[in-house]
Write a protein that holds these residues in place. Sequence first.
Motif, PDB file in Angstrom:
ATOM      1  N   ASP A  20       2.887   1.196  15.185  1.00  0.00           N
ATOM      2  CA  ASP A  20       1.449   0.977  15.006  1.00  0.00           C
ATOM      3  C   ASP A  20       0.789   0.843  16.375  1.00  0.00           C
ATOM      4  OD1 ASP A  20      -1.103   0.044  14.558  1.00  0.00           O
ATOM      5  OD2 ASP A  20      -0.510  -1.503  13.115  1.00  0.00           O
ATOM      6  N   THR A  21       0.004   1.846  16.762  1.00  0.00           N
ATOM      7  CA  THR A  21      -0.620   1.826  18.089  1.00  0.00           C
ATOM      8  C   THR A  21      -2.071   1.335  18.039  1.00  0.00           C
ATOM      9  OG1 THR A  21      -1.201   4.149  17.815  1.00  0.00           O
ATOM     10  CG2 THR A  21       0.840   3.678  18.993  1.00  0.00           C
ATOM     11  N   ALA A  22      -2.509   0.840  16.880  1.00  0.00           N
ATOM     12  CA  ALA A  22      -3.888   0.336  16.769  1.00  0.00           C
ATOM     13  C   ALA A  22      -4.051  -0.957  17.581  1.00  0.00           C
ATOM     14  CB  ALA A  22      -4.218   0.072  15.304  1.00  0.00           C
ATOM     15  N   PRO A  23      -5.284  -1.215  18.057  1.00  0.00           N
ATOM     16  CA  PRO A  23      -5.522  -2.460  18.798  1.00  0.00           C
ATOM     17  C   PRO A  23      -5.140  -3.683  17.964  1.00  0.00           C
ATOM     18  CG  PRO A  23      -7.396  -0.989  19.010  1.00  0.00           C
ATOM     19  CD  PRO A  23      -6.478  -0.377  17.984  1.00  0.00           C
ATOM     20  N   SER A  24      -4.661  -4.730  18.656  1.00  0.00           N
ATOM     21  CA  SER A  24      -4.220  -5.937  17.974  1.00  0.00           C
ATOM     22  C   SER A  24      -4.750  -7.160  18.714  1.00  0.00           C
ATOM     23  CB  SER A  24      -2.689  -5.958  17.945  1.00  0.00           C
ATOM     24  OG  SER A  24      -2.224  -7.076  17.232  1.00  0.00           O
ATOM     25  N   VAL A  25      -5.100  -8.182  17.984  1.00  0.00           N
ATOM     26  CA  VAL A  25      -5.606  -9.428  18.574  1.00  0.00           C
ATOM     27  C   VAL A  25      -4.615 -10.530  18.229  1.00  0.00           C
ATOM     28  CG1 VAL A  25      -7.548 -11.041  18.625  1.00  0.00           C
ATOM     29  CG2 VAL A  25      -7.961  -8.633  18.100  1.00  0.00           C
ATOM     30  N   SER A  26      -4.376 -11.458  19.175  1.00  0.00           N
ATOM     31  CA  SER A  26      -3.552 -12.624  18.869  1.00  0.00           C
ATOM     32  C   SER A  26      -4.399 -13.882  19.017  1.00  0.00           C
ATOM     33  CB  SER A  26      -2.344 -12.707  19.809  1.00  0.00           C
ATOM     34  OG  SER A  26      -1.445 -11.667  19.510  1.00  0.00           O
ATOM     35  N   ILE A  27      -4.327 -14.752  18.047  1.00  0.00           N
ATOM     36  CA  ILE A  27      -5.221 -15.906  17.977  1.00  0.00           C
ATOM     37  C   ILE A  27      -4.443 -17.203  17.773  1.00  0.00           C
ATOM     38  CG2 ILE A  27      -6.776 -17.035  16.313  1.00  0.00           C
ATOM     39  CD1 ILE A  27      -8.327 -14.512  16.083  1.00  0.00           C
ATOM     40  N   ALA A  28      -4.907 -18.273  18.427  1.00  0.00           N
ATOM     41  CA  ALA A  28      -4.473 -19.631  18.099  1.00  0.00           C
ATOM     42  C   ALA A  28      -5.748 -20.442  17.975  1.00  0.00           C
ATOM     43  CB  ALA A  28      -3.575 -20.209  19.183  1.00  0.00           C
ATOM     44  N   ALA A  29      -5.942 -21.136  16.893  1.00  0.00           N
ATOM     45  CA  ALA A  29      -7.196 -21.877  16.721  1.00  0.00           C
ATOM     46  C   ALA A  29      -6.956 -23.200  16.001  1.00  0.00           C
ATOM     47  CB  ALA A  29      -8.209 -21.018  15.973  1.00  0.00           C
ATOM     48  N   GLY A  30      -5.912 -23.913  16.432  1.00  0.00           N
ATOM     49  CA  GLY A  30      -5.654 -25.237  15.876  1.00  0.00           C
ATOM     50  C   GLY A  30      -5.566 -25.198  14.364  1.00  0.00           C
ATOM     51  N   ARG A  31      -6.174 -26.185  13.730  1.00  0.00           N
ATOM     52  CA  ARG A  31      -6.084 -26.259  12.269  1.00  0.00           C
ATOM     53  C   ARG A  31      -6.875 -25.139  11.607  1.00  0.00           C
ATOM     54  NH1 ARG A  31      -7.871 -30.476   9.720  1.00  0.00           N
ATOM     55  NH2 ARG A  31      -6.719 -29.548   8.005  1.00  0.00           N
TER      56      ARG A  31
ATOM     57  N   GLU B 254       0.858  -1.195   0.000  1.00  0.00           N
ATOM     58  CA  GLU B 254       0.000   0.000   0.000  1.00  0.00           C
ATOM     59  C   GLU B 254       0.889   1.238   0.000  1.00  0.00           C
ATOM     60  OE1 GLU B 254      -3.684   0.394   0.312  1.00  0.00           O
ATOM     61  OE2 GLU B 254      -3.352  -1.501  -0.718  1.00  0.00           O
ATOM     62  N   SER B 255       1.730   1.355   1.027  1.00  0.00           N
ATOM     63  CA  SER B 255       2.761   2.400   1.098  1.00  0.00           C
ATOM     64  C   SER B 255       3.617   2.112   2.318  1.00  0.00           C
ATOM     65  CB  SER B 255       2.135   3.791   1.216  1.00  0.00           C
ATOM     66  OG  SER B 255       1.602   3.966   2.516  1.00  0.00           O
ATOM     67  N   ASN B 256       4.825   2.691   2.348  1.00  0.00           N
ATOM     68  CA  ASN B 256       5.770   2.351   3.412  1.00  0.00           C
ATOM     69  C   ASN B 256       5.340   2.824   4.793  1.00  0.00           C
ATOM     70  OD1 ASN B 256       7.350   0.967   1.682  1.00  0.00           O
ATOM     71  ND2 ASN B 256       9.006   2.477   1.579  1.00  0.00           N
ATOM     72  N   ASP B 257       4.366   3.752   4.849  1.00  0.00           N
ATOM     73  CA  ASP B 257       3.906   4.157   6.187  1.00  0.00           C
ATOM     74  C   ASP B 257       2.441   3.749   6.412  1.00  0.00           C
ATOM     75  OD1 ASP B 257       2.804   5.879   4.426  1.00  0.00           O
ATOM     76  OD2 ASP B 257       3.536   7.733   5.351  1.00  0.00           O
ATOM     77  N   PHE B 258       1.951   2.813   5.596  1.00  0.00           N
ATOM     78  CA  PHE B 258       0.556   2.386   5.749  1.00  0.00           C
ATOM     79  C   PHE B 258       0.378   1.549   7.021  1.00  0.00           C
ATOM     80  CE2 PHE B 258      -3.101  -0.356   5.221  1.00  0.00           C
ATOM     81  CZ  PHE B 258      -4.062   0.512   4.731  1.00  0.00           C
ATOM     82  N   ILE B 259      -0.706   1.831   7.738  1.00  0.00           N
ATOM     83  CA  ILE B 259      -1.042   1.064   8.938  1.00  0.00           C
ATOM     84  C   ILE B 259      -2.517   0.682   8.840  1.00  0.00           C
ATOM     85  CG2 ILE B 259      -1.522   1.388  11.409  1.00  0.00           C
ATOM     86  CD1 ILE B 259       1.183   2.856  11.553  1.00  0.00           C
ATOM     87  N   ALA B 260      -2.825  -0.583   9.110  1.00  0.00           N
ATOM     88  CA  ALA B 260      -4.222  -1.028   9.053  1.00  0.00           C
ATOM     89  C   ALA B 260      -4.958  -0.546  10.309  1.00  0.00           C
ATOM     90  CB  ALA B 260      -4.277  -2.550   8.960  1.00  0.00           C
ATOM     91  N   ASP B 261      -6.293  -0.490  10.237  1.00  0.00           N
ATOM     92  CA  ASP B 261      -7.068  -0.031  11.395  1.00  0.00           C
ATOM     93  C   ASP B 261      -6.990  -1.018  12.562  1.00  0.00           C
ATOM     94  OD1 ASP B 261      -7.865   2.288  10.085  1.00  0.00           O
ATOM     95  OD2 ASP B 261      -9.537   1.271   9.116  1.00  0.00           O
ATOM     96  N   ARG B 262      -6.808  -2.289  12.249  1.00  0.00           N
ATOM     97  CA  ARG B 262      -6.630  -3.315  13.281  1.00  0.00           C
ATOM     98  C   ARG B 262      -5.659  -4.362  12.749  1.00  0.00           C
ATOM     99  NH1 ARG B 262      -9.031   0.016  15.621  1.00  0.00           N
ATOM    100  NH2 ARG B 262     -10.878  -0.127  16.949  1.00  0.00           N
TER     101      ARG B 262
END
Lengths: 255, 87
Positions: free
Chosen positions: A130-141, A73-81
Motif C-alpha cells: 500500500d503506497t497511499a499516504p499514511s498518518v500516525s497519531i497519538a492523542a492520549g485518551r 472488502e476484498s483481499n487486494d483492497f486498499i483504502a485511499d488513506r
Amino acid sequence: MDDNAIHLHVKQWYAWAPGVEDVDQWRRWADGSLMFAIDAVPALPFIKPMLRRRLSQLSKMAVKAAFECLNKESNDFIADRTVFCSRHGELTRTVGLLEALASGDELSPTGFSLSVHNAASGLYSIARGDTAPSVSIAAGRDTLIEGVREAAMLLAESGINTVLVVVADEPLPSYLLQYADEKQGPFALAILLSKADVGKGCSFTALYDQQQDVDSKEPQSLEFIRFMLSGSNSVVMSGARCDWQWQQNVEMQNV
Amino acid sequence: MADLAVEIKQLIIEALDLEDMTIDDINSDEPLFGDGLGLDSIDALELGLALKNKYQITIDAESENTKKHFASVSALVAFISANSEGK
C-alpha cells in the motif's frame, strides 16, 4: 441534525484482542461472558515470515486488524488513506531499549529502528503493498476520536473515498502502570470509513459542557466496539477534555 | 570448527528472530544476505552486535573485508576463529 457533528459511514470494522477475534466472541465479551486471554499472538498468515519477524506484538495486532478489516472488502483492497493510531505506541520496545541503556548494553538496531510511532504503519504498507499516504497519531485518551476526526478531514478532500483507521495499544509497562488512567489491555481495532452519504451513517459530536467522572475508564476503541455491537442509536463516551456523543443509524440528509 | 558453525547459526536464528527456522535450514556456504538466507542491512547491524557481544571481536564497519567476513556462516567461522585466538 446537529451542525457540529461529524458524519461518516462505517463500511467495515474488525477488532482483535487475545482470545477475542470474531464478532461472536466480541458479543460474548460485550455481555461479560468472555474475558481477554492473558496472552496470545495474532496469526498473520498473509505476511511473509522474513517480514513478520520484525513485528512487535503491537504491530502484529495493528497489522492483523488492518488486513482483516480490508479483506472484508476484498483481499487486494486498499483504502485511499490510512490513519494509524496508538496512545502509547511501541512503548514496550522503548522500555526494552531504556533497560539496555541503563545496564550499559548496546542498543538493538532492529529494536531502535522499529521503536518509532509509525512502525506499524510502515510495516503494514510493505506487507500490503500500500503506497497511499499514511498518518500516525497519538492523542492520549482521545486517540480513537482524533483518528476518526483525521479520517473525516481526509474524506472531505475530493478524490478520497475511503480511509482506514487503525487503533492499537498494549498495557503500559509495569514501571508506568501507576500513571494509567484507563483500563489496561491489549487490543486492535480497524475501521474502514467512507463519506456519509452511502448506506448507514454514523456521527460524533463533542459535548463540551459535559464530562463524565468515571474511575476506571475503558479505552474509547473498546467503547466503540460495544456500541457497534449494541444496535443502540446513541452512546456517550468519555474523552480527555469532554464527552463525545456517537450516533449510528442516523438519517443522512443534506450532508 | 563444526561446533562454531552450529553456534553461529543458533546465534543468527536467535538474534534475528528467525522464528520459523532451524539450524538445518541454514547452509554454511550459502550467502547470508540477498539471495541466500535473504537477510538485510538491519540484520547485518544486529548480527554484528550479537557477534561482538558473544566473541569480543571488533568489526570495522568501514572495511571492505567486513563484507567478506559476513558473506556466509563459513566466512564468519574463519573470521571469528582467526580473531578470537588466544583471547
